[in-house]
Write an enzyme that holds these catalytic residues in place. Structure first.
Site, PDB file in Angstrom:
ATOM      1  CB  SER A 118      -0.895   0.054   1.146  1.00 39.74           C
ATOM      2  OG  SER A 118      -1.663   1.114   1.318  1.00 39.74           O
TER       3      SER A 118
ATOM      4  CE  LYS B  73     -11.708  -0.428   1.402  1.00 43.52           C
ATOM      5  NZ  LYS B  73     -11.772   0.462  -0.047  1.00 43.52           N
TER       6      LYS B  73
ATOM      7  CG  ASP C  65     -12.831   3.910  -0.489  1.00 44.11           C
ATOM      8  OD1 ASP C  65     -11.612   4.395  -0.516  1.00 44.11           O
ATOM      9  OD2 ASP C  65     -13.135   2.779  -0.236  1.00 44.11           O
TER      10      ASP C  65
ATOM     11  N   GLY D 183     -18.006  -5.205  -6.591  1.00 47.86           N
ATOM     12  CA  GLY D 183     -17.597  -5.254  -5.348  1.00 47.86           C
ATOM     13  C   GLY D 183     -17.780  -4.027  -4.460  1.00 47.86           C
TER      14      GLY D 183
ATOM     15  CB  ALA E  73     -13.859  -0.377  -5.680  1.00 51.98           C
TER      16      ALA E  73
ATOM     17  CE1 TYR F  32      -5.251   2.109  -5.163  1.00 55.35           C
ATOM     18  CE2 TYR F  32      -2.883   1.781  -4.917  1.00 55.35           C
ATOM     19  CZ  TYR F  32      -4.032   1.839  -4.493  1.00 55.35           C
ATOM     20  OH  TYR F  32      -4.299   1.186  -3.039  1.00 55.35           O
TER      21      TYR F  32
ATOM     22  N   GLY G 179      -6.692   5.140 -10.422  1.00 54.33           N
ATOM     23  CA  GLY G 179      -7.205   5.405  -8.871  1.00 54.33           C
ATOM     24  C   GLY G 179      -6.184   6.351  -7.978  1.00 54.33           C
TER      25      GLY G 179
HETATM   26  P1  NAP Z   1     -13.881  -6.715  -4.354  1.00 55.40           P
HETATM   27  O1  NAP Z   1     -14.758  -6.401  -3.593  1.00 55.40           O
HETATM   28  O2  NAP Z   1     -12.905  -8.072  -4.286  1.00 55.40           O
HETATM   29  O3  NAP Z   1     -14.669  -6.712  -5.939  1.00 55.40           O
HETATM   30  C1  NAP Z   1     -13.884  -6.895  -7.141  1.00 55.40           C
HETATM   31  C2  NAP Z   1     -14.576  -7.270  -8.347  1.00 55.40           C
HETATM   32  O4  NAP Z   1     -13.962  -7.104  -9.540  1.00 55.40           O
HETATM   33  C3  NAP Z   1     -15.922  -8.012  -8.213  1.00 55.40           C
HETATM   34  O5  NAP Z   1     -17.056  -7.621  -8.986  1.00 55.40           O
HETATM   35  C4  NAP Z   1     -15.186  -9.282  -9.201  1.00 55.40           C
HETATM   36  O6  NAP Z   1     -15.913 -10.101  -9.738  1.00 55.40           O
HETATM   37  C5  NAP Z   1     -14.385  -8.451 -10.254  1.00 55.40           C
HETATM   38  N1  NAP Z   1     -13.181  -9.109 -10.546  1.00 55.40           N
HETATM   39  C6  NAP Z   1     -12.120  -9.539  -9.940  1.00 55.40           C
HETATM   40  N2  NAP Z   1     -11.430 -10.112 -10.667  1.00 55.40           N
HETATM   41  C7  NAP Z   1     -11.475 -10.155 -12.042  1.00 55.40           C
HETATM   42  C8  NAP Z   1     -11.085 -10.488 -13.352  1.00 55.40           C
HETATM   43  N3  NAP Z   1     -10.084 -11.117 -13.391  1.00 55.40           N
HETATM   44  N4  NAP Z   1     -11.836 -10.252 -14.435  1.00 55.40           N
HETATM   45  C9  NAP Z   1     -13.441  -9.708 -14.368  1.00 55.40           C
HETATM   46  N5  NAP Z   1     -13.882  -9.184 -13.067  1.00 55.40           N
HETATM   47  C10 NAP Z   1     -13.090  -9.523 -11.804  1.00 55.40           C
HETATM   48  O7  NAP Z   1     -12.716  -5.629  -4.724  1.00 55.40           O
HETATM   49  P2  NAP Z   1     -12.889  -3.890  -4.501  1.00 55.40           P
HETATM   50  O8  NAP Z   1     -12.824  -3.468  -3.147  1.00 55.40           O
HETATM   51  O9  NAP Z   1     -14.445  -3.641  -5.072  1.00 55.40           O
HETATM   52  O10 NAP Z   1     -11.703  -3.408  -5.420  1.00 55.40           O
HETATM   53  C11 NAP Z   1     -11.669  -3.468  -6.797  1.00 55.40           C
HETATM   54  C12 NAP Z   1     -10.535  -2.732  -7.246  1.00 55.40           C
HETATM   55  O11 NAP Z   1     -10.597  -1.273  -7.051  1.00 55.40           O
HETATM   56  C13 NAP Z   1      -9.008  -3.093  -6.805  1.00 55.40           C
HETATM   57  O12 NAP Z   1      -8.213  -3.212  -7.596  1.00 55.40           O
HETATM   58  C14 NAP Z   1      -8.989  -1.887  -5.807  1.00 55.40           C
HETATM   59  O13 NAP Z   1      -7.498  -1.864  -5.929  1.00 55.40           O
HETATM   60  C15 NAP Z   1      -9.496  -0.721  -6.536  1.00 55.40           C
HETATM   61  N6  NAP Z   1      -9.701   0.168  -5.289  1.00 55.40           N
HETATM   62  C16 NAP Z   1      -9.225   1.375  -5.533  1.00 55.40           C
HETATM   63  C17 NAP Z   1      -9.289   2.594  -4.444  1.00 55.40           C
HETATM   64  C18 NAP Z   1      -8.706   3.815  -4.784  1.00 55.40           C
HETATM   65  O14 NAP Z   1      -8.581   4.554  -3.624  1.00 55.40           O
HETATM   66  N7  NAP Z   1      -8.173   4.203  -5.850  1.00 55.40           N
HETATM   67  C19 NAP Z   1     -10.259   2.217  -3.532  1.00 55.40           C
HETATM   68  C20 NAP Z   1     -11.020   1.004  -3.475  1.00 55.40           C
HETATM   69  C21 NAP Z   1     -10.527   0.119  -4.360  1.00 55.40           C
HETATM   70  P3  NAP Z   1     -16.946 -11.246  -9.410  1.00 55.40           P
HETATM   71  O15 NAP Z   1     -17.737 -10.891  -8.346  1.00 55.40           O
HETATM   72  O16 NAP Z   1     -17.207 -12.165 -10.372  1.00 55.40           O
HETATM   73  O17 NAP Z   1     -15.783 -12.347  -8.380  1.00 55.40           O
END
Ligand code: NAP
Length: 268
Positions: free
Chosen positions: A18, A68, A104, A131, A133, A217, A238
Protein backbone atom coordinates in the site's frame (compact mmCIF):
# COMPACT_ATOMS: atom_id res chain seq x y z
CA UNK A 1 -13.01 12.69 16.80
CA UNK A 2 -13.24 13.21 20.52
CA UNK A 3 -9.55 12.72 21.38
CA UNK A 4 -6.36 12.37 19.34
CA UNK A 5 -5.87 8.69 18.46
CA UNK A 6 -3.21 6.74 20.34
CA UNK A 7 -2.24 4.87 17.20
CA UNK A 8 -2.89 5.04 13.43
CA UNK A 9 -3.02 1.89 11.33
CA UNK A 10 -3.96 0.52 7.93
CA UNK A 11 -5.92 -2.67 8.59
CA UNK A 12 -5.90 -5.11 5.66
CA UNK A 13 -4.55 -8.38 4.28
CA UNK A 14 -2.16 -7.96 2.54
CA UNK A 15 -1.03 -4.39 3.22
CA UNK A 16 2.69 -4.35 2.39
CA UNK A 17 2.06 -3.00 -1.14
CA UNK A 18 0.00 0.00 0.00
CA UNK A 19 1.02 3.60 -0.75
CA UNK A 20 -1.08 4.89 2.19
CA UNK A 21 1.71 4.76 4.85
CA UNK A 22 3.94 6.88 2.63
CA UNK A 23 1.51 9.73 2.12
CA UNK A 24 -0.15 9.56 5.54
CA UNK A 25 3.24 9.73 7.27
CA UNK A 26 4.14 12.73 5.08
CA UNK A 27 0.87 14.40 6.18
CA UNK A 28 1.62 13.64 9.85
CA UNK A 29 5.12 15.10 9.57
CA UNK A 30 3.82 18.21 7.76
CA UNK A 31 1.24 18.73 10.54
CA UNK A 32 3.79 18.11 13.32
CA UNK A 33 1.72 15.25 14.75
CA UNK A 34 3.95 12.77 16.62
CA UNK A 35 2.32 9.57 15.36
CA UNK A 36 3.37 6.97 12.79
CA UNK A 37 0.83 5.42 10.42
CA UNK A 38 1.55 1.68 10.42
CA UNK A 39 0.44 -1.09 8.06
CA UNK A 40 -1.23 -3.86 10.09
CA UNK A 41 -1.59 -7.15 8.23
CA UNK A 42 -4.50 -9.02 9.81
CA UNK A 43 -5.93 -12.21 8.27
CA UNK A 44 -9.74 -12.48 8.52
CA UNK A 45 -9.65 -15.03 11.35
CA UNK A 46 -7.69 -12.55 13.53
CA UNK A 47 -9.89 -9.51 12.85
CA UNK A 48 -11.83 -9.61 16.13
CA UNK A 49 -8.63 -9.93 18.20
CA UNK A 50 -7.08 -7.05 16.26
CA UNK A 51 -10.14 -4.83 16.81
CA UNK A 52 -10.04 -5.52 20.57
CA UNK A 53 -6.37 -4.53 20.67
CA UNK A 54 -7.05 -1.38 18.60
CA UNK A 55 -9.86 -0.37 20.96
CA UNK A 56 -7.48 -0.67 23.94
CA UNK A 57 -4.98 1.54 22.07
CA UNK A 58 -7.67 4.13 21.15
CA UNK A 59 -6.54 3.58 17.56
CA UNK A 60 -7.86 5.12 14.37
CA UNK A 61 -7.03 4.31 10.78
CA UNK A 62 -8.03 2.98 7.40
CA UNK A 63 -9.50 -0.36 6.38
CA UNK A 64 -8.72 -2.08 3.10
CA UNK A 65 -9.35 -5.41 1.33
CA UNK A 66 -10.71 -7.78 2.62
CA UNK A 67 -12.03 -6.15 5.81
CA UNK A 68 -14.20 -3.18 4.69
CA UNK A 69 -17.54 -4.97 5.02
CA UNK A 70 -16.55 -6.93 8.13
CA UNK A 71 -15.42 -3.81 9.98
CA UNK A 72 -18.62 -2.02 8.93
CA UNK A 73 -20.61 -4.83 10.55
CA UNK A 74 -18.61 -4.49 13.79
CA UNK A 75 -18.86 -0.70 14.20
CA UNK A 76 -21.01 0.61 17.04
CA UNK A 77 -21.93 3.53 14.79
CA UNK A 78 -21.51 4.36 11.11
CA UNK A 79 -21.92 7.55 9.13
CA UNK A 80 -24.86 7.63 6.69
CA UNK A 81 -22.57 7.09 3.72
CA UNK A 82 -20.84 4.08 5.33
CA UNK A 83 -24.27 2.68 6.12
CA UNK A 84 -25.43 3.14 2.52
CA UNK A 85 -22.25 1.62 1.10
CA UNK A 86 -22.15 -1.28 3.56
CA UNK A 87 -18.39 -0.72 3.82
CA UNK A 88 -16.02 1.21 6.05
CA UNK A 89 -12.60 2.48 4.94
CA UNK A 90 -12.00 4.86 7.86
CA UNK A 91 -12.46 4.21 11.58
CA UNK A 92 -11.79 5.78 14.94
CA UNK A 93 -12.89 5.31 18.53
CA UNK A 94 -15.24 7.62 20.36
CA UNK A 95 -15.50 7.00 24.11
CA UNK A 96 -14.20 3.49 23.49
CA UNK A 97 -16.74 2.69 20.74
CA UNK A 98 -15.77 1.85 17.18
CA UNK A 99 -17.03 4.40 14.61
CA UNK A 100 -16.87 3.84 10.84
CA UNK A 101 -17.01 6.15 7.85
CA UNK A 102 -16.48 5.82 4.12
CA UNK A 103 -14.34 8.40 2.32
CA UNK A 104 -13.92 6.24 -0.83
CA UNK A 105 -17.28 7.64 -1.93
CA UNK A 106 -16.10 11.25 -1.73
CA UNK A 107 -12.83 10.21 -3.41
CA UNK A 108 -14.80 8.79 -6.36
CA UNK A 109 -17.05 11.85 -6.43
CA UNK A 110 -14.20 14.36 -6.63
CA UNK A 111 -12.25 12.47 -9.30
CA UNK A 112 -15.24 11.50 -11.46
CA UNK A 113 -16.63 15.05 -11.50
CA UNK A 114 -13.20 16.37 -12.49
CA UNK A 115 -13.17 13.92 -15.41
CA UNK A 116 -16.72 14.87 -16.40
CA UNK A 117 -15.85 18.56 -16.03
CA UNK A 118 -19.13 19.19 -14.23
CA UNK A 119 -21.38 18.10 -11.37
CA UNK A 120 -22.31 14.71 -12.83
CA UNK A 121 -25.89 15.73 -13.66
CA UNK A 122 -27.33 13.49 -16.37
CA UNK A 123 -24.19 11.32 -16.55
CA UNK A 124 -24.48 7.89 -18.12
CA UNK A 125 -22.05 5.69 -16.21
CA UNK A 126 -20.81 2.23 -17.18
CA UNK A 127 -19.42 0.36 -14.17
CA UNK A 128 -17.41 -2.86 -14.61
CA UNK A 129 -17.30 -4.86 -11.35
CA UNK A 130 -19.73 -5.35 -8.48
CA UNK A 131 -17.61 -5.41 -5.32
CA UNK A 132 -16.97 -2.83 -2.61
CA UNK A 133 -15.36 -0.29 -4.94
CA UNK A 134 -18.32 -0.50 -7.34
CA UNK A 135 -20.66 0.14 -4.37
CA UNK A 136 -18.65 3.29 -3.55
CA UNK A 137 -19.10 4.45 -7.16
CA UNK A 138 -22.86 3.89 -6.95
CA UNK A 139 -23.09 5.77 -3.63
CA UNK A 140 -21.40 8.75 -5.29
CA UNK A 141 -23.39 8.64 -8.54
CA UNK A 142 -26.78 8.35 -6.82
CA UNK A 143 -26.34 11.94 -5.65
CA UNK A 144 -25.90 13.23 -9.19
CA UNK A 145 -29.05 14.72 -10.61
CA UNK A 146 -30.63 12.48 -13.27
CA UNK A 147 -27.59 10.17 -13.59
CA UNK A 148 -27.98 6.51 -14.59
CA UNK A 149 -25.67 3.47 -14.28
CA UNK A 150 -25.34 0.29 -16.35
CA UNK A 151 -23.42 -2.32 -14.34
CA UNK A 152 -21.61 -5.37 -15.69
CA UNK A 153 -19.93 -8.10 -13.63
CA UNK A 154 -18.52 -11.42 -14.83
CA UNK A 155 -20.82 -13.12 -12.30
CA UNK A 156 -24.25 -11.72 -13.13
CA UNK A 157 -25.99 -12.55 -9.81
CA UNK A 158 -23.59 -10.28 -7.93
CA UNK A 159 -24.33 -7.45 -10.40
CA UNK A 160 -28.08 -7.99 -9.96
CA UNK A 161 -27.78 -8.03 -6.19
CA UNK A 162 -25.84 -4.75 -6.12
CA UNK A 163 -28.19 -3.15 -8.68
CA UNK A 164 -31.19 -4.05 -6.51
CA UNK A 165 -29.69 -2.07 -3.62
CA UNK A 166 -29.51 0.98 -5.88
CA UNK A 167 -32.81 0.75 -7.73
CA UNK A 168 -33.72 2.60 -9.99
CA UNK A 169 -30.29 4.20 -10.49
CA UNK A 170 -28.64 0.99 -11.69
CA UNK A 171 -29.44 -1.58 -14.37
CA UNK A 172 -27.47 -4.83 -14.29
CA UNK A 173 -26.51 -5.89 -17.83
CA UNK A 174 -25.09 -9.13 -19.21
CA UNK A 175 -22.25 -7.83 -21.40
CA UNK A 176 -19.62 -5.11 -21.39
CA UNK A 177 -21.07 -3.84 -24.70
CA UNK A 178 -24.48 -3.33 -23.03
CA UNK A 179 -22.85 -1.45 -20.16
CA UNK A 180 -21.05 0.88 -22.57
CA UNK A 181 -24.16 1.90 -24.49
CA UNK A 182 -24.40 5.70 -24.39
CA UNK A 183 -21.84 5.96 -21.57
CA UNK A 184 -20.32 9.34 -20.78
CA UNK A 185 -18.13 7.82 -18.05
CA UNK A 186 -16.62 4.32 -18.00
CA UNK A 187 -15.37 3.03 -14.63
CA UNK A 188 -13.21 -0.02 -13.95
CA UNK A 189 -14.07 -1.28 -10.46
CA UNK A 190 -12.27 -4.64 -10.84
CA UNK A 191 -8.59 -5.42 -10.17
CA UNK A 192 -7.99 -6.01 -13.91
CA UNK A 193 -4.75 -4.28 -14.88
CA UNK A 194 -3.29 -4.33 -11.38
CA UNK A 195 -0.87 -7.25 -11.86
CA UNK A 196 -0.31 -6.82 -15.60
CA UNK A 197 -1.23 -4.48 -18.45
CA UNK A 198 -4.64 -6.08 -19.21
CA UNK A 199 -7.52 -3.77 -20.22
CA UNK A 200 -10.93 -4.13 -18.50
CA UNK A 201 -12.57 -2.72 -21.67
CA UNK A 202 -11.06 -2.82 -25.17
CA UNK A 203 -9.98 0.62 -26.32
CA UNK A 204 -11.99 0.54 -29.53
CA UNK A 205 -15.17 -0.39 -27.62
CA UNK A 206 -15.15 2.87 -25.59
CA UNK A 207 -17.71 5.47 -26.73
CA UNK A 208 -15.57 8.15 -28.42
CA UNK A 209 -16.49 10.98 -26.04
CA UNK A 210 -16.56 8.96 -22.82
CA UNK A 211 -14.30 9.84 -19.89
CA UNK A 212 -12.42 6.86 -18.49
CA UNK A 213 -11.82 6.20 -14.77
CA UNK A 214 -9.75 3.27 -13.53
CA UNK A 215 -9.99 2.69 -9.77
CA UNK A 216 -6.82 0.61 -10.01
CA UNK A 217 -3.65 2.56 -9.29
CA UNK A 218 -0.02 1.85 -10.03
CA UNK A 219 3.15 3.87 -9.50
CA UNK A 220 3.38 4.57 -13.24
CA UNK A 221 -0.33 4.80 -14.12
CA UNK A 222 -2.27 1.84 -15.55
CA UNK A 223 -1.71 0.77 -19.16
CA UNK A 224 -5.45 1.18 -19.85
CA UNK A 225 -5.50 4.80 -18.73
CA UNK A 226 -2.34 5.64 -20.63
CA UNK A 227 -3.80 4.12 -23.81
CA UNK A 228 -7.20 5.80 -23.31
CA UNK A 229 -5.59 9.20 -22.93
CA UNK A 230 -3.45 8.64 -26.00
CA UNK A 231 -6.68 7.79 -27.88
CA UNK A 232 -8.11 11.19 -26.90
CA UNK A 233 -10.23 10.33 -23.81
CA UNK A 234 -10.15 12.28 -20.56
CA UNK A 235 -8.78 9.59 -18.27
CA UNK A 236 -7.49 9.04 -14.72
CA UNK A 237 -6.42 6.05 -12.68
CA UNK A 238 -7.14 5.52 -8.98
CA UNK A 239 -4.22 7.46 -7.56
CA UNK A 240 -6.14 10.72 -7.15
CA UNK A 241 -9.02 8.86 -5.49
CA UNK A 242 -6.62 7.12 -3.12
CA UNK A 243 -5.07 10.42 -2.11
CA UNK A 244 -8.45 12.13 -1.66
CA UNK A 245 -9.96 9.35 0.48
CA UNK A 246 -6.77 9.49 2.58
CA UNK A 247 -6.89 13.28 2.95
CA UNK A 248 -10.53 13.11 4.06
CA UNK A 249 -9.65 10.31 6.51
CA UNK A 250 -6.97 12.56 8.03
CA UNK A 251 -9.65 15.24 8.50
CA UNK A 252 -11.86 12.76 10.34
CA UNK A 253 -9.03 11.73 12.69
CA UNK A 254 -7.58 15.17 13.46
CA UNK A 255 -10.34 17.69 12.66
CA UNK A 256 -8.20 19.59 10.17
CA UNK A 257 -7.16 19.28 6.55
CA UNK A 258 -3.77 17.72 5.78
CA UNK A 259 -1.16 19.21 3.46
CA UNK A 260 -2.31 17.53 0.21
CA UNK A 261 0.82 18.80 -1.58
CA UNK A 262 3.08 16.97 0.89
CA UNK A 263 0.97 13.83 0.47
CA UNK A 264 1.14 14.05 -3.32
CA UNK A 265 4.94 14.53 -3.27
CA UNK A 266 5.35 11.50 -1.00
CA UNK A 267 3.60 9.35 -3.59
CA UNK A 268 5.98 10.31 -6.41
P1 NAP B 1 -13.81 -6.71 -4.48
O1 NAP B 1 -14.86 -6.30 -3.51
O2 NAP B 1 -13.01 -7.93 -4.28
O3 NAP B 1 -14.55 -6.81 -5.94
C1 NAP B 1 -13.81 -7.09 -7.09
C2 NAP B 1 -14.74 -7.06 -8.30
O4 NAP B 1 -13.93 -7.27 -9.46
C3 NAP B 1 -15.81 -8.15 -8.31
O5 NAP B 1 -16.95 -7.67 -8.96
C4 NAP B 1 -15.14 -9.26 -9.13
O6 NAP B 1 -16.05 -10.06 -9.84
C5 NAP B 1 -14.38 -8.45 -10.14
N1 NAP B 1 -13.20 -9.15 -10.64
C6 NAP B 1 -12.14 -9.59 -9.92
N2 NAP B 1 -11.22 -10.15 -10.75
C7 NAP B 1 -11.74 -10.08 -12.00
C8 NAP B 1 -11.28 -10.50 -13.28
N3 NAP B 1 -10.09 -11.10 -13.42
N4 NAP B 1 -12.06 -10.28 -14.35
C9 NAP B 1 -13.26 -9.67 -14.23
N5 NAP B 1 -13.77 -9.24 -13.04
C10 NAP B 1 -12.99 -9.43 -11.94
O7 NAP B 1 -12.74 -5.55 -4.68
P2 NAP B 1 -12.98 -3.97 -4.54
O8 NAP B 1 -12.76 -3.55 -3.14
O9 NAP B 1 -14.27 -3.66 -5.18
O10 NAP B 1 -11.76 -3.38 -5.40
C11 NAP B 1 -11.75 -3.42 -6.81
C12 NAP B 1 -10.55 -2.62 -7.33
O11 NAP B 1 -10.69 -1.24 -6.96
C13 NAP B 1 -9.22 -3.08 -6.73
O12 NAP B 1 -8.25 -3.13 -7.74
C14 NAP B 1 -8.85 -2.00 -5.75
O13 NAP B 1 -7.46 -1.83 -5.63
C15 NAP B 1 -9.49 -0.78 -6.40
N6 NAP B 1 -9.79 0.25 -5.40
C16 NAP B 1 -9.17 1.46 -5.51
C17 NAP B 1 -9.40 2.45 -4.59
C18 NAP B 1 -8.71 3.77 -4.74
O14 NAP B 1 -8.66 4.54 -3.77
N7 NAP B 1 -8.20 4.08 -5.91
C19 NAP B 1 -10.29 2.23 -3.54
C20 NAP B 1 -10.95 0.99 -3.45
C21 NAP B 1 -10.67 0.01 -4.39
P3 NAP B 1 -16.77 -11.38 -9.22
O15 NAP B 1 -17.89 -10.87 -8.38
O16 NAP B 1 -17.26 -12.04 -10.45
O17 NAP B 1 -15.71 -12.12 -8.49
Amino acid sequence: MTARPGRLVLLGHPVAHSASPRFQNAALRAAGIPLTYEPLDVPPERLDDALRMLARDNAAGNVTIPHKEAVAARCRSRTAVAERCGAVNVFWHSEGELVGDNTDVAGVDVMAKALLQGDGAGARVAVIGAGGAAAAVLCAVERWDGARVRLYNRHMPRAEQLASRFHPLVTAVSSVADALEGATLVVNATPIGMQDDAFPVALDALPPDAAVFDLVYKPEETAWIRAAREAGHRAADGEGMLLEQGALAFERWFGRAPDRGAMWRAMH
